[in-house]
Write an enzyme that holds these catalytic residues in place. Structure first.
Site, PDB file in Angstrom:
ATOM      1  N   ASP A   1     -66.607 -19.021 -23.342  1.00 58.39           N
ATOM      2  CA  ASP A   1     -66.369 -19.862 -24.524  1.00 58.39           C
ATOM      3  C   ASP A   1     -67.648 -20.621 -24.864  1.00 58.39           C
ATOM      4  OD1 ASP A   1     -64.629 -21.993 -22.245  1.00 58.39           O
ATOM      5  OD2 ASP A   1     -66.546 -22.470 -23.162  1.00 58.39           O
TER       6      ASP A   1
ATOM      7  N   ARG B   1     -57.997 -14.538 -27.775  1.00 58.37           N
ATOM      8  CA  ARG B   1     -58.650 -15.539 -26.910  1.00 58.37           C
ATOM      9  C   ARG B   1     -59.683 -16.328 -27.689  1.00 58.37           C
ATOM     10  NH1 ARG B   1     -61.255 -13.644 -21.625  1.00 58.37           N
ATOM     11  NH2 ARG B   1     -61.728 -15.863 -21.512  1.00 58.37           N
TER      12      ARG B   1
ATOM     13  N   ASN C   1     -68.131 -19.027 -17.979  1.00 54.39           N
ATOM     14  CA  ASN C   1     -67.218 -19.055 -19.121  1.00 54.39           C
ATOM     15  C   ASN C   1     -67.816 -18.349 -20.330  1.00 54.39           C
ATOM     16  OD1 ASN C   1     -65.551 -20.477 -17.473  1.00 54.39           O
ATOM     17  ND2 ASN C   1     -66.106 -22.491 -18.301  1.00 54.39           N
TER      18      ASN C   1
ATOM     19  N   CYS D   1     -74.298   1.772 -29.522  1.00 55.98           N
ATOM     20  CA  CYS D   1     -75.759   1.531 -29.703  1.00 55.98           C
ATOM     21  C   CYS D   1     -76.144   0.093 -29.358  1.00 55.98           C
ATOM     22  CB  CYS D   1     -76.163   1.866 -31.145  1.00 55.98           C
ATOM     23  SG  CYS D   1     -75.598   0.652 -32.356  1.00 55.98           S
TER      24      CYS D   1
ATOM     25  N   CYS E   1     -71.877  -3.304 -30.671  1.00 52.54           N
ATOM     26  CA  CYS E   1     -71.442  -1.906 -30.701  1.00 52.54           C
ATOM     27  C   CYS E   1     -71.390  -1.331 -29.287  1.00 52.54           C
ATOM     28  CB  CYS E   1     -72.412  -1.068 -31.548  1.00 52.54           C
ATOM     29  SG  CYS E   1     -71.999   0.700 -31.523  1.00 52.54           S
TER      30      CYS E   1
ATOM     31  N   HIS F   1     -71.301 -14.327 -17.669  1.00 52.37           N
ATOM     32  CA  HIS F   1     -70.335 -13.286 -18.027  1.00 52.37           C
ATOM     33  C   HIS F   1     -70.291 -13.033 -19.524  1.00 52.37           C
ATOM     34  CE1 HIS F   1     -68.141 -14.176 -13.973  1.00 52.37           C
ATOM     35  NE2 HIS F   1     -69.268 -13.515 -13.822  1.00 52.37           N
TER      36      HIS F   1
ATOM     37  N   ASN G   1     -62.969 -29.736  -8.112  1.00 53.65           N
ATOM     38  CA  ASN G   1     -61.850 -28.843  -8.354  1.00 53.65           C
ATOM     39  C   ASN G   1     -60.610 -29.515  -7.748  1.00 53.65           C
ATOM     40  OD1 ASN G   1     -59.973 -26.641  -8.318  1.00 53.65           O
ATOM     41  ND2 ASN G   1     -61.687 -25.198  -8.284  1.00 53.65           N
TER      42      ASN G   1
ATOM     43  N   CYS H   1     -73.260   2.918 -36.938  1.00 51.33           N
ATOM     44  CA  CYS H   1     -73.548   4.198 -36.237  1.00 51.33           C
ATOM     45  C   CYS H   1     -72.251   4.951 -35.948  1.00 51.33           C
ATOM     46  CB  CYS H   1     -74.289   3.915 -34.923  1.00 51.33           C
ATOM     47  SG  CYS H   1     -73.195   3.453 -33.551  1.00 51.33           S
TER      48      CYS H   1
HETATM   49  N1  APR Z   1     -60.799 -29.146 -13.599  1.00 51.15           N
HETATM   50  C1  APR Z   1     -61.484 -28.471 -12.632  1.00 51.15           C
HETATM   51  N2  APR Z   1     -61.044 -27.321 -12.071  1.00 51.15           N
HETATM   52  C2  APR Z   1     -59.862 -26.837 -12.507  1.00 51.15           C
HETATM   53  C3  APR Z   1     -59.089 -27.480 -13.502  1.00 51.15           C
HETATM   54  C4  APR Z   1     -59.612 -28.683 -14.045  1.00 51.15           C
HETATM   55  N3  APR Z   1     -58.930 -29.355 -14.981  1.00 51.15           N
HETATM   56  N4  APR Z   1     -57.945 -26.735 -13.712  1.00 51.15           N
HETATM   57  C5  APR Z   1     -58.029 -25.666 -12.882  1.00 51.15           C
HETATM   58  N5  APR Z   1     -59.153 -25.738 -12.152  1.00 51.15           N
HETATM   59  C6  APR Z   1     -59.660 -24.798 -11.156  1.00 51.15           C
HETATM   60  C7  APR Z   1     -58.605 -24.008 -10.439  1.00 51.15           C
HETATM   61  O1  APR Z   1     -58.161 -24.722  -9.294  1.00 51.15           O
HETATM   62  C8  APR Z   1     -59.389 -22.746 -10.048  1.00 51.15           C
HETATM   63  O2  APR Z   1     -60.020 -22.941  -8.789  1.00 51.15           O
HETATM   64  O3  APR Z   1     -60.430 -23.857 -11.865  1.00 51.15           O
HETATM   65  C9  APR Z   1     -60.455 -22.631 -11.127  1.00 51.15           C
HETATM   66  C10 APR Z   1     -60.202 -21.496 -12.104  1.00 51.15           C
HETATM   67  O4  APR Z   1     -60.343 -20.304 -11.387  1.00 51.15           O
HETATM   68  P1  APR Z   1     -60.242 -18.905 -12.178  1.00 51.15           P
HETATM   69  O5  APR Z   1     -59.070 -18.968 -13.090  1.00 51.15           O
HETATM   70  O6  APR Z   1     -60.338 -17.825 -11.149  1.00 51.15           O
HETATM   71  O7  APR Z   1     -61.531 -18.874 -13.107  1.00 51.15           O
HETATM   72  P2  APR Z   1     -63.015 -18.532 -12.708  1.00 51.15           P
HETATM   73  O8  APR Z   1     -63.316 -18.952 -11.298  1.00 51.15           O
HETATM   74  O9  APR Z   1     -63.902 -19.056 -13.763  1.00 51.15           O
HETATM   75  O10 APR Z   1     -63.007 -16.919 -12.783  1.00 51.15           O
HETATM   76  C11 APR Z   1     -64.240 -16.264 -12.574  1.00 51.15           C
HETATM   77  O11 APR Z   1     -63.195 -14.179 -13.193  1.00 51.15           O
HETATM   78  O12 APR Z   1     -61.727 -13.103 -14.610  1.00 51.15           O
HETATM   79  C12 APR Z   1     -63.064 -13.324 -14.330  1.00 51.15           C
HETATM   80  O13 APR Z   1     -64.855 -13.212 -15.851  1.00 51.15           O
HETATM   81  C13 APR Z   1     -63.751 -13.995 -15.489  1.00 51.15           C
HETATM   82  O14 APR Z   1     -65.486 -15.679 -15.449  1.00 51.15           O
HETATM   83  C14 APR Z   1     -64.219 -15.325 -14.924  1.00 51.15           C
HETATM   84  C15 APR Z   1     -64.293 -15.041 -13.438  1.00 51.15           C
HETATM   85 ZN    ZN Z   2     -73.636   1.295 -33.090  1.00 51.88          ZN
END
Ligand code: APR
Ligand code: ZN
Length: 246
Positions: free
Chosen positions: A104, A71, A102, A130, A127, A119, A217, A154
């Site tokens: 990233d 990833r 995110n 530790c 580690c 997150h 969204n 460690c």
């Molecule tokens: N622009 C805006 N929204 C978008 C786009 C885009 N180009 N493409 C997809 N989406 C929307 C989708 O419709 C969906 O509602 O982004 C959302 C992605 O949802 P998830 O995949 O569930 O991601 P997220 O909400 O960030 O997940 C939350 O879940 O797995 C854990 O830790 C992980 O931080 C993550 C958390």
């Molecule tokens: Zn350690």
């Protein structure tokens, strides 16, 4: 032609503080897969219980570590999209705070300062025992995607610096995120399905404080009913259009 909803424009033009809560959809147009997209989502091809928990890591460190290194490679190949860049541009003339789910670094690579990574961060390896940060070389995943994690001095295994299911969020990041969603004049919720708590509770918290909440969204989400405006557009289309219209 994308039109900014007038109620969004009015608030965005006068707001002295803006908070942007982002999820995986923010990075989708950079080519970084989301989690729950029916076709391309990561969780449609991998089982989170097999990859995103400490138990899974202890059970099969090479499988889990290899997946996170893969990833990280996808993120490094990607670049910030027009949505990331427009938020960085907006922050040059307004108080824009980014709270992201995110892991990233695309907001940072676009030039934004991220207030809170709720997150954790993909590149912040540490580690398991530790907690010592690890910044050594990472092993390349083998032909089947496995990569044995390095060891800390460690003796402990090195793990990714992301928050796994069942783990608490980093305290300071969450506290900063709560404050940024309470003490703001506009909350933009961009690219999140709104189903993973406690992050998914932040828009309701903002709303309870009288903050206008705008969802950006292309799809409806669990959060849509509690947003003042649901703008069915994407991060890389909607955000630059909004910033250009301010
Ligand atoms: N622009 C805006 N929204 C978008 C786009 C885009 N180009 N493409 C997809 N989406 C929307 C989708 O419709 C969906 O509602 O982004 C959302 C992605 O949802 P998830 O995949 O569930 O991601 P997220 O909400 O960030 O997940 C939350 O879940 O797995 C854990 O830790 C992980 O931080 C993550 C958390
Ligand atoms: Zn350690």
């Amino acid at each position: 032609m994308t039109i900014v909803p007038v109620e969004v424009l009015d608030v965005a033009r006068t707001a002295r503080r803006i908070t942007v809560l982002t999820g995986a959809g923010m990075s989708a147009e950079s080519g970084v897969p989301t989690f729950r997209d029916a076709q391309s989502g990561l969780w449609s091809r991998f089982d989170p219980a097999q990859l995103a928990t400490e138990d899974a890591f202890r059970r099969d460190p090479a499988l889990v570590f290899g997946w996170y290194v893969w990833r990280l490679g996808r993120v490094r190949e990607a670049g910030p999209n027009a949505g990331h860049l427009s938020l960085a541009q907006w922050a040059r003339s307004a108080d824009v705070r980014i709270v992201t789910q995110n892991v990233d670094d695309l907001h940072e690579r676009a030039g934004s300062e991220v207030l809170a990574h709720l997150h954790g961060s993909l590149a912040a390896f540490r580690c398991l025992d530790c907690g010592r940060p690890f910044d050594g070389d990472l092993p390349e995943p083998d032909a089947v995607g496995r990569a044995a994690p390095p060891r800390c001095p460690c003796g402990g295994l090195v793990r990714p610096g992301v928050v796994w299911f069942g783990e608490p969020l980093p305290q300071k990041a969450f506290a900063d995120g709560v404050l940024a969603c309470r003490d703001t004049e506009l909350l933009l919720v961009v690219g999140t399905s709104g189903i993973v708590y406690p992050a998914a509770g932040l828009p309701d918290l903002a709303r309870s404080m009288g903050v206008p909440v705008v969802e950006i969204n292309p799809e409806p989400t669990e959060l849509s009913p509690s947003c003042d405006v649901t703008w069915r557009t994407t991060a890389a289309t909607g955000l630059p259009t909004l910033v250009a219209a301010l």
